[in-house]
Scaffold this motif. Structure first.
Motif, PDB file in Angstrom:
ATOM      1  N   TYR A 150       0.828  -1.201   0.000  1.00  0.00           N
ATOM      2  CA  TYR A 150       0.000   0.000   0.000  1.00  0.00           C
ATOM      3  C   TYR A 150       0.869   1.260   0.000  1.00  0.00           C
ATOM      4  O   TYR A 150       0.526   2.257  -0.635  1.00  0.00           O
ATOM      5  CB  TYR A 150      -0.941   0.018   1.209  1.00  0.00           C
ATOM      6  CG  TYR A 150      -2.308  -0.535   0.900  1.00  0.00           C
ATOM      7  CD1 TYR A 150      -3.276   0.255   0.282  1.00  0.00           C
ATOM      8  CD2 TYR A 150      -2.651  -1.840   1.214  1.00  0.00           C
ATOM      9  CE1 TYR A 150      -4.534  -0.241  -0.012  1.00  0.00           C
ATOM     10  CE2 TYR A 150      -3.901  -2.351   0.925  1.00  0.00           C
ATOM     11  CZ  TYR A 150      -4.843  -1.548   0.312  1.00  0.00           C
ATOM     12  OH  TYR A 150      -6.083  -2.039   0.009  1.00  0.00           O
ATOM     13  N   PHE A 196      -8.678   3.827  -0.941  1.00  0.00           N
ATOM     14  CA  PHE A 196      -7.831   3.762   0.253  1.00  0.00           C
ATOM     15  C   PHE A 196      -6.487   4.444   0.020  1.00  0.00           C
ATOM     16  O   PHE A 196      -5.927   5.084   0.921  1.00  0.00           O
ATOM     17  CB  PHE A 196      -7.604   2.310   0.671  1.00  0.00           C
ATOM     18  CG  PHE A 196      -8.817   1.659   1.290  1.00  0.00           C
ATOM     19  CD1 PHE A 196      -9.796   2.419   1.905  1.00  0.00           C
ATOM     20  CD2 PHE A 196      -8.975   0.282   1.254  1.00  0.00           C
ATOM     21  CE1 PHE A 196     -10.922   1.828   2.471  1.00  0.00           C
ATOM     22  CE2 PHE A 196     -10.090  -0.327   1.814  1.00  0.00           C
ATOM     23  CZ  PHE A 196     -11.068   0.451   2.419  1.00  0.00           C
ATOM     24  N   PHE A 208      -6.991   8.139   0.290  1.00  0.00           N
ATOM     25  CA  PHE A 208      -7.128   8.461   1.712  1.00  0.00           C
ATOM     26  C   PHE A 208      -5.759   8.557   2.375  1.00  0.00           C
ATOM     27  O   PHE A 208      -5.473   9.502   3.117  1.00  0.00           O
ATOM     28  CB  PHE A 208      -7.980   7.387   2.395  1.00  0.00           C
ATOM     29  CG  PHE A 208      -8.043   7.515   3.893  1.00  0.00           C
ATOM     30  CD1 PHE A 208      -8.948   8.376   4.487  1.00  0.00           C
ATOM     31  CD2 PHE A 208      -7.181   6.787   4.705  1.00  0.00           C
ATOM     32  CE1 PHE A 208      -9.007   8.498   5.879  1.00  0.00           C
ATOM     33  CE2 PHE A 208      -7.233   6.903   6.091  1.00  0.00           C
ATOM     34  CZ  PHE A 208      -8.151   7.767   6.676  1.00  0.00           C
ATOM     35  N   ILE A 209      -4.899   7.594   2.104  1.00  0.00           N
ATOM     36  CA  ILE A 209      -3.554   7.570   2.687  1.00  0.00           C
ATOM     37  C   ILE A 209      -2.781   8.837   2.321  1.00  0.00           C
ATOM     38  O   ILE A 209      -2.166   9.478   3.183  1.00  0.00           O
ATOM     39  CB  ILE A 209      -2.795   6.317   2.207  1.00  0.00           C
ATOM     40  CG1 ILE A 209      -3.345   5.066   2.889  1.00  0.00           C
ATOM     41  CG2 ILE A 209      -1.290   6.449   2.458  1.00  0.00           C
ATOM     42  CD1 ILE A 209      -2.833   3.764   2.314  1.00  0.00           C
ATOM     43  N   GLY A 266       0.843   8.570   6.127  1.00  0.00           N
ATOM     44  CA  GLY A 266      -0.542   8.187   5.860  1.00  0.00           C
ATOM     45  C   GLY A 266      -0.754   6.685   5.913  1.00  0.00           C
ATOM     46  O   GLY A 266      -1.782   6.217   6.419  1.00  0.00           O
ATOM     47  N   THR A 267       0.203   5.907   5.388  1.00  0.00           N
ATOM     48  CA  THR A 267       0.077   4.452   5.409  1.00  0.00           C
ATOM     49  C   THR A 267       0.087   3.922   6.833  1.00  0.00           C
ATOM     50  O   THR A 267      -0.712   3.049   7.194  1.00  0.00           O
ATOM     51  CB  THR A 267       1.223   3.802   4.609  1.00  0.00           C
ATOM     52  OG1 THR A 267       1.213   4.311   3.274  1.00  0.00           O
ATOM     53  CG2 THR A 267       1.059   2.295   4.563  1.00  0.00           C
ATOM     54  N   PHE A 289      -3.287   4.818   8.384  1.00  0.00           N
ATOM     55  CA  PHE A 289      -4.356   4.017   7.799  1.00  0.00           C
ATOM     56  C   PHE A 289      -4.375   2.614   8.395  1.00  0.00           C
ATOM     57  O   PHE A 289      -5.434   2.098   8.790  1.00  0.00           O
ATOM     58  CB  PHE A 289      -4.192   3.945   6.285  1.00  0.00           C
ATOM     59  CG  PHE A 289      -5.105   2.955   5.612  1.00  0.00           C
ATOM     60  CD1 PHE A 289      -6.465   3.192   5.535  1.00  0.00           C
ATOM     61  CD2 PHE A 289      -4.598   1.780   5.078  1.00  0.00           C
ATOM     62  CE1 PHE A 289      -7.308   2.276   4.917  1.00  0.00           C
ATOM     63  CE2 PHE A 289      -5.430   0.859   4.461  1.00  0.00           C
ATOM     64  CZ  PHE A 289      -6.797   1.108   4.396  1.00  0.00           C
ATOM     65  N   ARG A 343      -7.162   0.862  10.652  1.00  0.00           N
ATOM     66  CA  ARG A 343      -7.797  -0.352  10.143  1.00  0.00           C
ATOM     67  C   ARG A 343      -7.716  -1.500  11.133  1.00  0.00           C
ATOM     68  O   ARG A 343      -8.699  -2.212  11.369  1.00  0.00           O
ATOM     69  CB  ARG A 343      -7.144  -0.768   8.824  1.00  0.00           C
ATOM     70  CG  ARG A 343      -7.983  -1.742   8.021  1.00  0.00           C
ATOM     71  CD  ARG A 343      -7.229  -2.292   6.842  1.00  0.00           C
ATOM     72  NE  ARG A 343      -6.231  -3.293   7.243  1.00  0.00           N
ATOM     73  CZ  ARG A 343      -5.555  -4.058   6.392  1.00  0.00           C
ATOM     74  NH1 ARG A 343      -5.744  -3.918   5.095  1.00  0.00           N
ATOM     75  NH2 ARG A 343      -4.671  -4.928   6.821  1.00  0.00           N
ATOM     76  N   LEU A 350     -13.083   6.367   8.938  1.00  0.00           N
ATOM     77  CA  LEU A 350     -12.081   6.806   7.971  1.00  0.00           C
ATOM     78  C   LEU A 350     -12.536   8.083   7.268  1.00  0.00           C
ATOM     79  O   LEU A 350     -11.745   9.008   7.058  1.00  0.00           O
ATOM     80  CB  LEU A 350     -11.824   5.706   6.934  1.00  0.00           C
ATOM     81  CG  LEU A 350     -11.087   4.446   7.388  1.00  0.00           C
ATOM     82  CD1 LEU A 350     -10.851   3.529   6.202  1.00  0.00           C
ATOM     83  CD2 LEU A 350      -9.770   4.786   8.062  1.00  0.00           C
TER      84      LEU A 350
END
Length: 342
Positions: free
Chosen positions: A50, A258, A261-262, A277-278, A281, A285, A299
């Protein structure tokens, strides 16, 4: 003021400390099979993939201004190329991943020539339409399972390693390597002449064009390079999953929503942003996964709050307040040591 007393540099004390810490963290992560369990390694592997996708999307949207909502096209394309090249082409999975990147770059050329005619929201919609075309096209290929998908044959899986633990370790190292390669590639690209042109385009596209920068060519290079690396990451993702289907391969939610979002919460237009961000996230999660659909609502609320309170993301807020940069990209004027002593 004597100009000879000053010099221009990109490095700072913070970047040097970050480089040392980064190398130490990398060594610890490489040695993860010695201290992490199987579940931890699978989670870390997913995190790395990701991170790679987010860094690539950030390069496109944060620097080139190419806001795509269809990057799942290249994730799914890379995954299907892995299956096709290993099952029908007889390639080793690692070789298939490399070839998938080349094919991703080749398919991105005609796609770019088409969607680069669009601007703004129309470009974003165009990328989503292309992804849907990819999904519907691969759903028609019966030899790869059609709409229901296909699993990777056991013989191909065992070609990675005879033991299950060996395959898990290799998958983990491949995911870690993908994240490191993408971050280093983005960093080196931004340090190059094309990267300097890209930064100028990000800051002011009109002014960059007036200075002779070929905006279309620069964006085209970014798009093709991003497509190639995204296809390779997609191949890695489905090498880990061992099964592929059109809906999973071209999921806008998993591989684009996603990722956006990150980047948004971390800080768009920075290398550090997708990393921050990762981590956020995956922390959200893992801590909220048991809440079902409420997890997605949380989120959304987090993204809205950050966009309102910190439009440049968390790292943008930190950088603006402390003038901090972990990757030496910006030029700084510093006073020479000799002049300080005087």
């Amino acid at each position: 003021m004597n100009l000879s007393d000053y010099h221009v540099t990109r490095t700072s004390r913070a970047t040097k400390i970050a480089a040392v810490l980064g190398l130490l963290i990398l060594v610890v992560l490489i040695a993860a099979p010695l201290w992490a369990g199987r579940a931890d390694m699978r989670l870390l592997g997913e995190l790395f993939l990701y991170l790679a996708l987010a860094s690539l999307w950030n390069l496109m949207a944060g620097y080139a201004g190419l806001v795509s909502v269809g990057q799942q096209a290249y994730v799914g394309f890379g995954g299907y190329m892995l299956f096709a090249l290993t099952i029908f082409g007889g390639l080793h999975p690692i070789g298939a991943i490399l070839v998938a990147g080349v094919l991703g770059a080749l398919i991105a050329v005609p796609v770019a020539l088409l969607i680069f005619r669009l601007r703004g929201a129309y470009f974003a919609i165009g990328t989503w339409v292309i992804a849907e075309v990819f999904r519907l096209s691969f759903a028609q290929i019966s030899s790869l399972g059609g709409g229901s998908g296909s699993s990777l044959p056991a013989g191909i899986v065992k070609s990675l390693s005879e033991s299950r633990s060996g395959r898990e370790h290799l998958s983990y190292w491949l995911a870690l390597g993908a994240a490191v390669i993408v971050i280093v590639a983005v960093y080196l690209f931004l340090r190059s002449r094309n990267g300097l042109a890209l930064t100028a385009i990000r800051d002011n596209e009109l002014a960059a064009g007036s200075l002779g920068i070929d905006i279309w060519r620069t964006k085209f290079i970014v798009y093709v390079v991003t497509a190639a690396l995204t296809a390779m990451v997609g191949a890695l993702i489905f090498l880990q999953k061992l099964r592929i289907s059109p809906d999973a391969a071209f999921s806008v939610n998993d591989w684009t929503a996603f990722v956006i979002f990150i980047v948004v919460i971390g800080g768009i237009g920075t290398i550090e942003g997708p990393i921050i961000g990762t981590l956020i996230f995956f922390a959200l999660r893992e801590s909220l996964a048991d809440l079902g659909t409420i997890y997605l609502m949380v989120l959304g609320v987090v993204a809205i709050l950050i966009m309102l309170k910190a439009p440049n993301g968390i790292w943008g807020l930190v950088r603006g307040r402390f003038d901090l940069e972990l990757f030496p990209l910006s030029f700084r004027v510093k006073k020479s040591n000799s002049s300080k002593g005087a």
